[in-house]
Design an enzyme around this catalytic site. Structure first.
Site, PDB file in Angstrom:
ATOM      1  N   ASN A   1     -16.801 -56.322  -9.717  1.00 34.94           N
ATOM      2  CA  ASN A   1     -16.243 -55.018  -9.357  1.00 34.94           C
ATOM      3  C   ASN A   1     -14.730 -55.061  -9.379  1.00 34.94           C
ATOM      4  O   ASN A   1     -14.116 -56.132  -9.329  1.00 34.94           O
ATOM      5  CB  ASN A   1     -16.707 -54.588  -7.957  1.00 34.94           C
ATOM      6  CG  ASN A   1     -16.103 -55.423  -6.847  1.00 34.94           C
ATOM      7  OD1 ASN A   1     -16.620 -56.497  -6.532  1.00 34.94           O
ATOM      8  ND2 ASN A   1     -15.024 -54.953  -6.258  1.00 34.94           N
ATOM      9  N   CYS A   2     -14.112 -53.882  -9.498  1.00 37.68           N
ATOM     10  CA  CYS A   2     -12.666 -53.760  -9.298  1.00 37.68           C
ATOM     11  C   CYS A   2     -12.467 -52.913  -8.052  1.00 37.68           C
ATOM     12  O   CYS A   2     -13.310 -52.938  -7.151  1.00 37.68           O
ATOM     13  CB  CYS A   2     -11.992 -53.157 -10.530  1.00 37.68           C
ATOM     14  SG  CYS A   2     -12.469 -51.467 -10.891  1.00 37.68           S
ATOM     15  N   ALA A   3     -11.425 -52.142  -7.965  1.00 35.00           N
ATOM     16  CA  ALA A   3     -11.127 -51.415  -6.731  1.00 35.00           C
ATOM     17  C   ALA A   3     -12.151 -50.336  -6.416  1.00 35.00           C
ATOM     18  O   ALA A   3     -12.473 -50.091  -5.260  1.00 35.00           O
ATOM     19  CB  ALA A   3      -9.741 -50.785  -6.822  1.00 35.00           C
TER      20      ALA A   3
END
Length: 538
Positions: free
Chosen positions: A472-474
């Site tokens: 995942n990212c932000a």
């Protein structure tokens, strides 16, 4: 390749999440130590000043250790197993690399055209990493070395050695392989990096001299690439790397903030490179115009519902700098609108820069105000008033442009869907949790909204057997699937609370929002449980 690039972009965002708090903290401490604002309280010999000096030093941690943060952050996002051990291996290997460079240049520095006797910093091209004097490879070196470690970790961490060598298995074996890999890399870096540094210096000069056009192009690319997840590669070298200034705009700006706060010289004159960090302006001024256009074009009977959704999403953009809830609302129904958004965002930044606005303005209102407008307002009042006038003018431009296009193209933005069409909605975590808890009262585990949402996403992605990789990212859950034909329609993901979904072959991005770390944890737990169940059955 695109899957790997997107995954890498998400990994880069892991350490970036630490910067907003650090920026706000340092900005506030500089504000509280400014004698023009705080008066006698800001006496350097007073307890007030000394207290905030201590706080400020702690706030500088993130900015002073950027390479180490990226070294540790990359494995968190890219390692396929034993993430914590991968981080340890990356840190040890990065330090080993720098010790190698130190020894090579201490002995043969002149042969490589490097005067290693110089003090670190300035134009020397040297820096100090964890007490090691070395070449300043900045985040580029950190990312390259950490990525190499992750590759070796993923390949060799589970390698079975003979029993009498068992003590060297796992992380120890990874570090051993990395040790020997770093020696030729350190030698190559000692020879090639000074040449690259000269090239970077030339690039900095070109970008700085490109003036308004350079700012427009940078901002346009940073926005238009958001759907692909590749925008990290645009702003990263500018904000946290050496593209326009050594150490990156974020660090350089905070280091000189106290100087700018007591000088009446033009900000653009003192720091022209700061024009490459105005991409946050569209988050503050552009998104409200878009939201208002979506509201006024909604059907009368749906405006009340739409307004509640838009207010929350707009505040998220303006205050926190997270724009995806609104951007992805119109991106999937009318990509042209997103292209117009990128064009207007770039034009706004370019106009602001032309009128003298520069700084570190890539985040939301809280971050930008604390490290720009508040501490610098006294000496740069006219610049910031002009910037706000331009910003509000673009809010109006955004509104009329989007209103015209939504009506002209008959875009099905929220509140304009056909009566028989399922409502396009941005679900809040509270709405989703309440809904799912009501449906699953008999299951304590399913009262966890993150668990339920992760379950829905997993099912929509084709089940555990269809998941090859997840990170995942932000705000996005990034998944690599085995068979993309098993993925459910986009509406299935939206009904589970996703703001949208990006599909690029087997690389899938589910736009979750700021709760994505918790959803990913539950998602991985479900995958782990499924693997254990399958193992027992076999």
């Amino acid at each position: 390749m695109m899957q790997k690039i997107q995954r890498f972009g998400g990994a880069m965002f892991v350490p970036v999440l630490l910067f907003p708090f650090a920026g706000i903290l340092v900005g506030l401490t500089i504000l509280f130590k400014n004698g023009d604002i705080m008066g006698s309280l800001a006496d350097p010999d007073g307890a007030w000043y000394k207290f905030w000096t201590v706080i400020e030093e702690g706030g500088w941690t993130v900015f002073n250790q950027i390479p180490l943060l990226f070294v540790a952050g990359i494995p968190i996002g890219l390692a396929k197993k034993a993430h914590a051990r991968a981080v340890l291996a990356a840190l040890v290997t990065y330090l080993t690399f720098n010790y190698f460079v130190n020894a090579i240049l201490t002995i043969w520095g002149e042969n490589f055209g490097v005067d290693f006797s110089q003090e670190v910093g300035g134009v020397s091209g040297l820096t100090e990493i964890a007490g090691i004097k070395t070449l300043d490879t900045n985040i580029i070196g950190a990312i390259v070395i950490s990525s190499i470690v992750v590759l070796i970790h993923n390949h060799y961490f589970d390698k079975k050695l003979p029993d009498f060598l068992g003590i060297f298995q796992g992380t120890s074996f990874v570090v051993i392989v990395c040790f020997f890999a770093m020696l030729p890399l350190a030698l190559l870096t000692s020879w090639g990096w000074p040449i690259i540094q000269n090239g970077i210096a030339s690039l900095q000069g070109f970008l700085a001299s490109s003036d308004v056009l350079g700012v427009w192009l940078y901002t346009f690319l940073e926005r238009i690439l958001i759907p692909t997840g590749l925008h990290h590669f645009i702003y990263g070298p500018f904000i946290y790397g050496p593209a326009v200034v050594d150490g990156g705009i974020a660090k350089y700006w905070m280091e000189h903030l106290s100087e700018y706060a007591t000088s009446a010289h033009s900000l653009k004159e003192m720091f022209p490179e700061g024009g490459f960090a105005l991409h946050g302006m569209s988050k503050i001024f552009g998104i409200p115009g878009i939201a208002l256009a979506i509201y006024v074009t909604a059907k009368p009977e749906k405006k009340k519902i739409v307004s509640g959704m838009l207010i929350a999403a707009t505040l998220t953009s303006v205050v926190a700098g997270i724009t995806e809830p609104i951007e992805f609302t119109f991106l999937f129904v009318a990509p042209l609108l997103f292209a117009v958004h990128a064009f207007l965002a770039a034009s706004m930044a370019a106009v602001m820069y032309a009128f003298g606005a520069v700084g570190n303005m890539g985040g939301g209102l809280l971050e930008i105000a604390s490290s720009n407008w508040i501490p610098l307002f006294k000496y740069h009042t006219s610049t910031y008033i002009t910037q706000w006038i331009i910003g509000l003018a673009f809010t109006v431009i955004y509104f009329f442009t989007f209103r015209y296009l939504i009506v002209k193209l008959n875009v099905a933005t929220p509140g304009r869907e056909a009566d028989d069409q399922k409502e396009v909605k941005l679900y809040t975590k509270a709405d989703y949790k309440a809904k799912k808890q009501a449906e699953n009262k008999n299951s304590a585990n399913k009262e966890n909204a993150y668990f339920v949402q992760a379950s829905e996403f997993l099912e929509a992605l084709g089940g555990s057997s269809n998941i090859a990789d997840v990170t995942n990212c932000a705000t996005r859950l990034r998944v690599t699937v085995v068979d993309e034909s098993k993925i459910a329609p986009d509406s299935r993901f939206r009904s589970a609370g996703a703001h949208g979904i990006v599909k690029n072959g087997k690389a899938i991005q589910v736009i979750v929002g700021l709760s994505v770390p918790q959803v990913r944890e539950q998602f991985e737990n479900l995958l782990s449980d499924s693997s254990k169940k399958q193992y027992k059955e076999n």
